[in-house]
Design a protein around this motif. Structure first.
Motif, mmCIF file in Angstrom:
data_model
loop_
_atom_site.group_PDB
_atom_site.id
_atom_site.type_symbol
_atom_site.label_atom_id
_atom_site.label_comp_id
_atom_site.label_asym_id
_atom_site.label_seq_id
_atom_site.Cartn_x
_atom_site.Cartn_y
_atom_site.Cartn_z
ATOM 1 N N LYS A 135 0.983 -0.761 -0.161
ATOM 2 C CA LYS A 135 -0.532 0.118 0.093
ATOM 3 C C LYS A 135 0.576 0.994 0.301
ATOM 4 O O LYS A 135 0.425 2.691 -0.323
ATOM 5 C CB LYS A 135 -0.503 0.087 0.659
ATOM 6 C CG LYS A 135 -1.987 -0.760 0.833
ATOM 7 C CD LYS A 135 -2.764 -0.822 2.241
ATOM 8 C CE LYS A 135 -3.883 -2.107 2.289
ATOM 9 N NZ LYS A 135 -4.375 -1.810 3.731
ATOM 10 N N LEU A 136 2.190 1.093 0.917
ATOM 11 C CA LEU A 136 2.860 2.088 0.426
ATOM 12 C C LEU A 136 3.471 2.605 -0.456
ATOM 13 O O LEU A 136 3.851 3.572 -0.709
ATOM 14 C CB LEU A 136 3.885 1.980 1.852
ATOM 15 C CG LEU A 136 3.445 2.222 3.337
ATOM 16 C CD1 LEU A 136 4.926 2.014 3.914
ATOM 17 C CD2 LEU A 136 3.042 3.519 3.402
ATOM 18 N N ILE A 137 4.091 2.094 -1.047
ATOM 19 C CA ILE A 137 4.251 1.854 -2.474
ATOM 20 C C ILE A 137 2.985 1.868 -3.539
ATOM 21 O O ILE A 137 4.140 2.836 -3.971
ATOM 22 C CB ILE A 137 5.160 0.427 -2.373
ATOM 23 C CG1 ILE A 137 6.171 0.107 -1.663
ATOM 24 C CG2 ILE A 137 6.062 0.063 -4.292
ATOM 25 C CD1 ILE A 137 6.922 -1.713 -2.231
ATOM 26 N N ASN A 138 2.524 1.552 -3.128
ATOM 27 C CA ASN A 138 1.027 1.815 -4.359
ATOM 28 C C ASN A 138 1.027 3.732 -4.166
ATOM 29 O O ASN A 138 0.715 4.106 -5.258
ATOM 30 C CB ASN A 138 0.304 1.254 -4.123
ATOM 31 C CG ASN A 138 -1.206 1.201 -4.667
ATOM 32 O OD1 ASN A 138 -0.469 1.724 -6.804
ATOM 33 N ND2 ASN A 138 -1.931 1.668 -4.786
ATOM 34 N N ALA A 139 0.926 3.926 -3.065
ATOM 35 C CA ALA A 139 0.656 5.735 -2.619
ATOM 36 C C ALA A 139 2.008 6.314 -2.820
ATOM 37 O O ALA A 139 2.257 7.043 -3.509
ATOM 38 C CB ALA A 139 0.250 6.027 -0.937
#
Length: 143
Positions: free
Chosen positions: A53-57
């Motif tokens: 999720k962090l990488i996506n954001a």
């Protein structure tokens, strides 16, 4: 039964370096994993999902580390508020908690809107530059 992963396994799974994983942990973007008796970090599927999720954001939304921290804080706040709503029996209190949840979502939308506005401004500047290039090309084609 929980499955545990070593730091090098998680790094490969999510495409980050071990150093970045430790840095994310240091910044509070990632909760510290359990440790083995030998002191090795033991990550779970929850850690891997959070990292994705962090990488996506970071990648899709172009968030800086500071914006990622805000995003993570708001996401955690949302989850906690949602859980409180589910545990609340009183209708009046439940409505109050739903209002609080709405405010958290409004903050998330504001963060996204700020990012979109910056992107629109940057796009506009580049578009104007392209127009000036086209004007220069026309000028030289006429000579």
């Amino acid at each position: 039964m929980k499955i545990f992963y070593k730091i090098e396994d998680v790094a490969k799974m999510v495409g980050l370096t071990k150093r970045t994983l430790r840095y994310y942990e240091e910044l509070g973007l990632l909760t510290p994993p359990e440790r083995s008796e030998g002191g090795f970090r033991l990550y779970t599927d929850e850690h891997v999902e959070r990292l994705k999720k962090l990488i996506n954001a970071r990648d899709v939304l172009g968030f800086s580390l500071q914006e990622l921290q805000q995003y993570v804080t708001m996401s955690e706040e949302f989850i906690n508020q949602r859980d409180e709503i589910r545990q609340t029996e009183d209708a009046g209190l439940r409505l109050q908690k739903i209002d609080e949840l709405e405010q958290t979502v409004v903050k998330q939308l504001e963060l996204l809107d700020q990012k979109l506005e910056k992107m629109k401004n940057m796009r506009s500047e580049i578009s104007q530059l392209k127009d000036r290039i086209n004007e220069a090309k026309k000028k030289y084609k006429q000579e």
